[in-house]
Design a protein around this motif. Structure first.
Motif, PDB file in Angstrom:
ATOM      1  N   SER A 198       0.908  -1.334   0.061  1.00 47.08           N
ATOM      2  CA  SER A 198      -0.066   0.202  -0.105  1.00 47.08           C
ATOM      3  C   SER A 198       1.001   1.268   0.173  1.00 47.08           C
ATOM      4  CB  SER A 198      -1.017   0.112   1.094  1.00 47.08           C
ATOM      5  OG  SER A 198      -0.099  -0.269   2.416  1.00 47.08           O
ATOM      6  N   CYS A 199       0.322   2.381  -0.820  1.00 44.75           N
ATOM      7  CA  CYS A 199       1.163   3.649  -0.724  1.00 44.75           C
ATOM      8  C   CYS A 199       1.130   4.380   0.552  1.00 44.75           C
ATOM      9  CB  CYS A 199       0.739   4.262  -1.921  1.00 44.75           C
ATOM     10  SG  CYS A 199      -0.774   5.262  -1.629  1.00 44.75           S
ATOM     11  N   PRO A 200       2.174   5.105   0.764  1.00 48.05           N
ATOM     12  CA  PRO A 200       2.076   5.876   2.120  1.00 48.05           C
ATOM     13  C   PRO A 200       1.021   7.010   2.095  1.00 48.05           C
ATOM     14  CG  PRO A 200       4.041   6.555   0.578  1.00 48.05           C
ATOM     15  CD  PRO A 200       3.452   5.515  -0.210  1.00 48.05           C
ATOM     16  N   SER A 201       0.363   7.201   0.817  1.00 48.89           N
ATOM     17  CA  SER A 201      -0.506   8.394   0.491  1.00 48.89           C
ATOM     18  C   SER A 201       0.458   9.663   0.632  1.00 48.89           C
ATOM     19  CB  SER A 201      -1.578   8.523   1.603  1.00 48.89           C
ATOM     20  OG  SER A 201      -2.578   9.299   1.575  1.00 48.89           O
ATOM     21  N   CYS A 202      -0.349  10.507  -0.104  1.00 46.30           N
ATOM     22  CA  CYS A 202       0.517  11.990  -0.029  1.00 46.30           C
ATOM     23  C   CYS A 202      -0.734  12.962  -0.596  1.00 46.30           C
ATOM     24  CB  CYS A 202       1.413  11.789  -0.926  1.00 46.30           C
ATOM     25  SG  CYS A 202       1.080  12.038  -2.919  1.00 46.30           S
ATOM     26  N   GLY A 203      -0.451  13.843  -0.996  1.00 47.72           N
ATOM     27  CA  GLY A 203      -1.292  15.054  -1.322  1.00 47.72           C
ATOM     28  C   GLY A 203      -2.301  14.756  -2.653  1.00 47.72           C
ATOM     29  N   ARG A 204      -1.574  13.885  -3.264  1.00 50.15           N
ATOM     30  CA  ARG A 204      -2.476  13.403  -4.720  1.00 50.15           C
ATOM     31  C   ARG A 204      -3.830  12.189  -4.302  1.00 50.15           C
ATOM     32  NH1 ARG A 204       2.558  12.690  -6.051  1.00 50.15           N
ATOM     33  NH2 ARG A 204       3.466  14.573  -7.299  1.00 50.15           N
ATOM     34  N   ALA A 205      -3.599  11.869  -2.885  1.00 43.82           N
ATOM     35  CA  ALA A 205      -4.439  10.714  -2.614  1.00 43.82           C
ATOM     36  C   ALA A 205      -5.950  11.284  -2.774  1.00 43.82           C
ATOM     37  CB  ALA A 205      -4.375  10.124  -1.348  1.00 43.82           C
ATOM     38  N   GLN A 206      -6.540  10.162  -3.554  1.00 38.79           N
ATOM     39  CA  GLN A 206      -8.056  10.491  -3.558  1.00 38.79           C
ATOM     40  C   GLN A 206      -8.881   9.464  -2.997  1.00 38.79           C
ATOM     41  OE1 GLN A 206      -8.439  10.346  -8.097  1.00 38.79           O
ATOM     42  NE2 GLN A 206      -7.078  12.070  -8.221  1.00 38.79           N
ATOM     43  N   VAL A 263      -2.537  -1.593  -2.904  1.00 39.48           N
ATOM     44  CA  VAL A 263      -3.866  -0.710  -2.519  1.00 39.48           C
ATOM     45  C   VAL A 263      -3.070   0.601  -2.621  1.00 39.48           C
ATOM     46  CG1 VAL A 263      -5.270   0.153  -0.665  1.00 39.48           C
ATOM     47  CG2 VAL A 263      -4.925  -2.298  -0.637  1.00 39.48           C
ATOM     48  N   MET A 264      -3.592   1.325  -3.788  1.00 38.86           N
ATOM     49  CA  MET A 264      -2.822   2.501  -4.094  1.00 38.86           C
ATOM     50  C   MET A 264      -3.820   3.652  -4.228  1.00 38.86           C
ATOM     51  SD  MET A 264      -0.122   1.121  -4.506  1.00 38.86           S
ATOM     52  CE  MET A 264       1.099   2.270  -5.190  1.00 38.86           C
ATOM     53  N   GLY A 265      -3.448   4.920  -3.867  1.00 38.00           N
ATOM     54  CA  GLY A 265      -4.240   5.872  -3.405  1.00 38.00           C
ATOM     55  C   GLY A 265      -4.419   6.672  -4.600  1.00 38.00           C
ATOM     56  N   CYS A 266      -3.999   6.611  -5.769  1.00 35.09           N
ATOM     57  CA  CYS A 266      -4.280   7.480  -6.916  1.00 35.09           C
ATOM     58  C   CYS A 266      -4.022   6.601  -8.334  1.00 35.09           C
ATOM     59  CB  CYS A 266      -3.663   8.950  -6.732  1.00 35.09           C
ATOM     60  SG  CYS A 266      -1.897   9.217  -7.000  1.00 35.09           S
ATOM     61  N   VAL A 267      -3.875   7.522  -9.221  1.00 31.49           N
ATOM     62  CA  VAL A 267      -3.591   6.908 -10.563  1.00 31.49           C
ATOM     63  C   VAL A 267      -2.095   7.181 -10.923  1.00 31.49           C
ATOM     64  CG1 VAL A 267      -5.759   7.055 -11.535  1.00 31.49           C
ATOM     65  CG2 VAL A 267      -4.450   9.017 -11.814  1.00 31.49           C
ATOM     66  N   VAL A 268      -1.285   7.583  -9.985  1.00 30.76           N
ATOM     67  CA  VAL A 268       0.069   8.184 -10.393  1.00 30.76           C
ATOM     68  C   VAL A 268       0.939   6.644 -10.384  1.00 30.76           C
ATOM     69  CG1 VAL A 268       2.207   9.210 -10.018  1.00 30.76           C
ATOM     70  CG2 VAL A 268       0.020  10.558  -9.615  1.00 30.76           C
ATOM     71  N   ASN A 269       1.032   6.230  -9.165  1.00 29.77           N
ATOM     72  CA  ASN A 269       1.775   4.712  -9.243  1.00 29.77           C
ATOM     73  C   ASN A 269       0.854   3.716  -9.130  1.00 29.77           C
ATOM     74  OD1 ASN A 269       4.275   5.890  -9.155  1.00 29.77           O
ATOM     75  ND2 ASN A 269       4.099   6.357  -6.988  1.00 29.77           N
ATOM     76  N   GLY A 270      -0.447   3.946  -8.955  1.00 33.63           N
ATOM     77  CA  GLY A 270      -1.399   3.131  -8.808  1.00 33.63           C
ATOM     78  C   GLY A 270      -1.583   1.967  -9.541  1.00 33.63           C
ATOM     79  N   PRO A 271      -1.879   2.331 -10.876  1.00 38.98           N
ATOM     80  CA  PRO A 271      -1.966   1.216 -12.128  1.00 38.98           C
ATOM     81  C   PRO A 271      -0.771   0.398 -11.954  1.00 38.98           C
ATOM     82  CG  PRO A 271      -2.881   3.333 -12.880  1.00 38.98           C
ATOM     83  CD  PRO A 271      -2.112   3.469 -11.501  1.00 38.98           C
TER      84      PRO A 271
HETATM   85 FE1  SF4 Z   1       0.690   9.681  -3.503  1.00 37.21          FE
HETATM   86 FE2  SF4 Z   1      -0.752   8.448  -5.368  1.00 37.21          FE
HETATM   87 FE3  SF4 Z   1       1.929   7.698  -4.633  1.00 37.21          FE
HETATM   88 FE4  SF4 Z   1      -0.173   7.103  -3.004  1.00 37.21          FE
HETATM   89  S1  SF4 Z   1       0.246   6.277  -5.318  1.00 37.21           S
HETATM   90  S2  SF4 Z   1       1.720   7.916  -2.507  1.00 37.21           S
HETATM   91  S3  SF4 Z   1      -1.495   8.686  -3.421  1.00 37.21           S
HETATM   92  S4  SF4 Z   1       1.265   9.547  -5.677  1.00 37.21           S
END
Ligand code: SF4
Length: 366
Positions: free
Chosen positions: A273-281, A306-314
């Motif tokens: 799972s990602c650490p989350s950041c300001g881009r998390a949706q 489990v990824m918070g956004c589409v940057v590294n998510g896919p």
């Molecule tokens: Fe931030 Fe998106 Fe990377 Fe999660 S996957 S840390 S929300 S950039």
């Protein structure tokens, strides 16, 4: 989908194998995880209950303390009824070593630093252990190092710990007893790592790794992970015990995770799972916790992203067996690298569970 077979980071140090009941230690046997009960051993029901909990958590061997005659008297019932091999932990009183061997314990741990007249009894202990096929762990601890070695080295240095252990081994070797594993524990991971490195060079006995008195759960977990990680990645270590000021099942959880992280044990459920950041949706922490809870105990190795956004998510979700990349109130669900569906955020967890079950079915796992 299946994880690659476990592989050590460095070639495993060759060691002479021994059997602790049903569990092989050293040689080509996988690195095992053990823990220790916190109950009074004389309270047979409570001890067996805790051993059952430890077994359920993945513990492979369990040590019980034997400070009194009542504890020694309880050993035969505990050894007989426990689901995993029971190791008797003996300090100060050689007579309990004989009691533990007679009781059918799978191994006995002795501490050369604090067993009075131990040297004189080695012949008898070697004979009894040999006759019963009971291995012995020479367990040296910085806190109870032999007075002679403390005087010689000034403190519990790696050299002092190793000398204590090998000296005790030599007493057993005189009687041709080599069914031995060794630990040289220290609360400082750096001293501990250096002690085991030194020991590994000087003998071929299997090694039980431990950072003693490692501390409360967080600190002890870090210390153990750092020290075991260093040693295991060099091929040193045959069985591990994480010591925490926390319930023993927690120790097992940490120990298993350390082995899984190093690829020394087949992974169970792994949440990436990602650490989350300001881009998390999406609330990544909550989602990761929910997915972890929902799939905990899943009966097959499974890597779930489990990824918070589409940057590294896919990208991450594609690498996993199962994954979700969140965004715009929706979750793209990936199975083995393919997007299989897009669901509303509220349906992400249940969809991941459904897909995990489908994967299990395909693998023929109920
Ligand atoms: Fe931030 Fe998106 Fe990377 Fe999660 S996957 S840390 S929300 S950039």
């Amino acid at each position: 989908m299946p994880q690659p077979p476990p592989r050590p980071l460095a070639k495993r140090r060759p060691s002479r194998p021994l059997q602790v009941g049903s569990v092989g230690v050293g040689g080509d046997h996988p690195v095992s995880v053990q823990s220790m009960t916190t109950t009074r051993t004389s309270d047979i029901n409570a001890t067996l209950q805790q051993i059952a909990e430890l077994t359920a958590s993945g513990c492979q061997m369990v040590r019980v303390a034997v400070p009194t005659q009542d504890d020694a008297d309880a050993l035969s019932t505990i050894a007989e009824k426990a689901q995993i091999p029971v190791i008797a932990d003996i300090h100060f009183q050689p007579k309990y070593v004989f009691a533990a061997i007679d009781a059918g314990c799978a191994a006995v741990r002795v501490n050369p630093g604090n067993i009075k007249q131990f040297d004189d009894r080695v012949k008898e202990i070697a004979a009894a252990a040999s006759a019963a096929g009971t291995p012995i762990r020479i367990g040296v601890n910085a806190g109870s190092l032999d007075g002679r070695l403390l005087a010689k080295y000034g403190k519990a240095t790696p050299e002092a710990l190793v000398e204590s252990a090998l000296w005790e081994c030599s007493l057993f070797e005189e009687y041709d007893f080599r069914d031995i594993k060794i630990s040289v524990k220290h609360n400082d991971p750096v001293v501990m790592v250096n002690a085991y490195r030194l020991l590994a060079e000087q003998c071929d006995y299997p090694l039980h790794l431990g950072v003693t008195e490692a501390g409360p759960a967080f600190q002890g977990t870090i210390k153990s992970a750092v020290a075991f990680g260093a040693l295991l990645s060099e091929g040193i270590g045959d069985t591990i015990r994480v010591s925490l000021s926390a319930p023993p099942a927690e120790e097992v959880k940490v120990g298993l995770q350390i082995l899984e992280s190093l690829g020394l044990r087949e992974r169970g459920l792994e949440i990436v799972s990602c650490p989350s950041c300001g881009r998390a949706q999406v609330d990544v922490y909550k989602l990761a916790d929910e997915v972890n809870a929902a799939l905990s105990g899943f009966p097959a190795p499974l890597r779930v992203a489990v990824m918070g956004c589409v940057v590294n998510g896919p990208g991450e979700a594609r690498e996993a067996d199962l994954g979700v990349a969140s965004g715009n109130g929706k979750g793209q669900i990936f199975v083995r690298g393919e997007v299989v569906k897009t669901v509303p955020e509220s349906k992400i967890v249940e969809t991941l569970i459904e897909e995990a079950m489908r994967i299990a079915e395909e693998m023929g796992i109920d």
